[in-house]
Design an enzyme around this catalytic site. Structure first.
Site, PDB file in Angstrom:
ATOM      1  N   HIS A  71      67.259  23.594  -0.814  1.00  0.00           N
ATOM      2  CA  HIS A  71      68.008  22.567  -1.529  1.00  0.00           C
ATOM      3  C   HIS A  71      67.412  21.195  -1.249  1.00  0.00           C
ATOM      4  CE1 HIS A  71      72.095  24.673  -2.529  1.00  0.00           C
ATOM      5  NE2 HIS A  71      71.049  25.401  -2.848  1.00  0.00           N
ATOM      6  N   TYR A 199      80.637  18.070  -2.726  1.00  0.00           N
ATOM      7  CA  TYR A 199      81.773  17.637  -1.907  1.00  0.00           C
ATOM      8  C   TYR A 199      82.634  16.748  -2.795  1.00  0.00           C
ATOM      9  CZ  TYR A 199      79.023  19.018   2.236  1.00  0.00           C
ATOM     10  OH  TYR A 199      78.295  19.713   3.172  1.00  0.00           O
ATOM     11  N   PRO A 291      83.584  20.886   9.464  1.00  0.00           N
ATOM     12  CA  PRO A 291      82.467  21.470   8.693  1.00  0.00           C
ATOM     13  C   PRO A 291      81.894  20.555   7.621  1.00  0.00           C
ATOM     14  CG  PRO A 291      84.561  22.464   8.065  1.00  0.00           C
ATOM     15  CD  PRO A 291      84.845  21.595   9.244  1.00  0.00           C
ATOM     16  N   LYS A 295      77.184  20.611  10.119  1.00  0.00           N
ATOM     17  CA  LYS A 295      76.477  20.296  11.362  1.00  0.00           C
ATOM     18  C   LYS A 295      76.694  21.303  12.488  1.00  0.00           C
ATOM     19  CE  LYS A 295      74.470  17.075   9.639  1.00  0.00           C
ATOM     20  NZ  LYS A 295      73.100  17.389   9.335  1.00  0.00           N
ATOM     21  N   TYR A 383      72.086  14.199   6.790  1.00  0.00           N
ATOM     22  CA  TYR A 383      72.345  15.513   6.223  1.00  0.00           C
ATOM     23  C   TYR A 383      71.190  16.483   6.475  1.00  0.00           C
ATOM     24  CZ  TYR A 383      74.330  18.915   2.948  1.00  0.00           C
ATOM     25  OH  TYR A 383      74.864  20.044   2.386  1.00  0.00           O
TER      26      TYR A 383
END
Length: 388
Positions: A71, A199, A291, A295, A383
């Site tokens: 990704h 998200y 979550p 991480k 990220y």
């Protein structure tokens, strides 16, 4: 007698065991549960480069390379707006979607060939003399008591395991933030609604669209801690996801029966220091992250990176300072990951105590992120995973 006794055969314990065996360092792994139980844990699925690189280093990445989904970005949604964070363009890196269960299976399958001894069904594990140079671990199995003498013990046994409990309360400090909601997760054999994670911050609450493969999806919605899973039949979950993820994502949701459904509470937790005497802590035994931002597993992998380096220096070069310095090195990265997970959780969830001001701050932050390359770069760097 062994050099290192590792408690816990999740991904952290197995990763560390394989890294030590690759350096010719004797070790044994003790696990309370059965192999099937360990593989039945449905957990993380987004791997940072530190985790991928450890699997590459061990030569156990063949299936990860073949089946993992690379990704280059992910999305933040707020109402009908979708803000894409292009991590490849902003950082030159990427993440890989590959289920924790699959990674654990790869590590388990290699144990016999690599000479990594794992004892499953080790009950009543207890740590002794951890402040000395001759610590040992006792456990029971098949009606017999067993003892493992070691030079170093490494606790990879999770938040509720015995390792951290063995450290005197006066020798450490706990930092904790419990969140007023949990994540209700559903796993289904359906294609994902988007090729990247979403998200979403919606007036009805948070939602996450994720996946384990091109044919298996993982979705979440946040719910009050008072909710019960039996009150959430599959159709109610799918309906709620369609609302919270927004019309574009909803149009591409494929519904299907749940393979697994559960509610997990969210907390931020750090125990410091991560070393006491001859005991090191790795992963969830020392810290928990919500979550949001994926991480947890990756932070455990970075702990293992530092622990393996310290133990290799100690046993192969006699460098005692490497073990002494393990906690400071690990915690420096832990706190940065905790900050990112906390801030992303704060940004993407509606907290019960929040009012119009807090919501206005979320809108302003998302507006800033949408229009700022600097803000997007900061999120992308965290990220994809900070350097180790």
């Amino acid at each position: 007698m062994t050099k290192v006794c590792i408690i816990g055969a999740g991904p952290a314990g197995l990763l560390l065991g394989h890294l030590l065996r690759a350096e010719g360092i004797d070790c044994i792994v003790l696990e309370r549960q059965t192999p099937d139980y360990v593989l039945g844990r449905i957990r993380a699925g987004v791997l940072e480069r530190v985790t991928v690189e450890l699997m590459e280093r061990l030569g156990l990445d063949a299936r990860l390379k073949a089946e993992g989904l690379v990704h280059d970005g992910f999305n933040l949604a707020d109402g009908e707006r979708l803000i894409r964070i292009d991590i490849a363009r902003l950082t030159g890196g990427h993440v890989v979607v590959y289920g924790q269960t699959e990674l654990t299976k790869d590590l388990m399958d290699a144990c016999d060939e690599r000479g990594l001894e794992v004892v499953y069904g080790a009950a009543d594990v207890a740590l002794h003399e951890i402040e000395s140079d001759t610590p040992y671990v006792t456990y029971s199995k098949d009606g017999r008591e067993h003892r493992v003498d070691a030079r170093i013990i490494v606790g990879c046994d999770g938040y509720h395991g015995p390792s951290r409990q063995a450290i005197p309360a006066s020798a450490g400090q706990s930092y904790e933030r419990e969140y007023p909601f949990g994540w209700l997760g559903i796993l289904a054999d359906v294609p994902p609604c988007n090729h990247e994670l979403i998200y979403a911050n919606h007036e009805r609450g948070f939602a996450l669209a994720s996946m384990r493969s091109e044919t298996r999806s993982r979705y979440y919605v946040d719910v009050p801690l008072t909710e019960k899973i039996e009150d959430w039949p599959d159709e109610r979950v799918w309906d709620e996801l369609a609302i919270r993820l927004g019309p574009d994502a909803a149009a591409h949701i494929t519904r299907g029966p749940a393979l697994e459904k559960s509610i997990a509470p969210l907390r931020s937790f750090v125990f410091a220091p991560m070393r006491h005497g001859s005991l090191l802590l790795c992963g969830d035994s020392a810290h928990i992250v919500p979550p949001t931002g994926a991480k947890g597993l990756n932070l455990a992998a970075s702990d293992v990176h530092y622990a393996a380096a310290a133990l290799t220096a100690f046993f192969k070069r006699g460098d005692a300072d490497a073990v002494v310095g393990y906690s400071d090195k690990a915690l420096a990265r832990v706190w940065k990951a905790e900050r990112f997970s906390w801030s992303l959780t704060r940004l993407m969830h509606r907290f019960p105590e929040d009012g119009p001001f807090e919501r206005a701050m979320q809108v302003a932050e998302l507006d800033y992120i949408a229009g700022s390359v600097a803000a997007q770069t900061s999120i992308a760097e965290n990220y994809v995973g900070l350097p180790v």
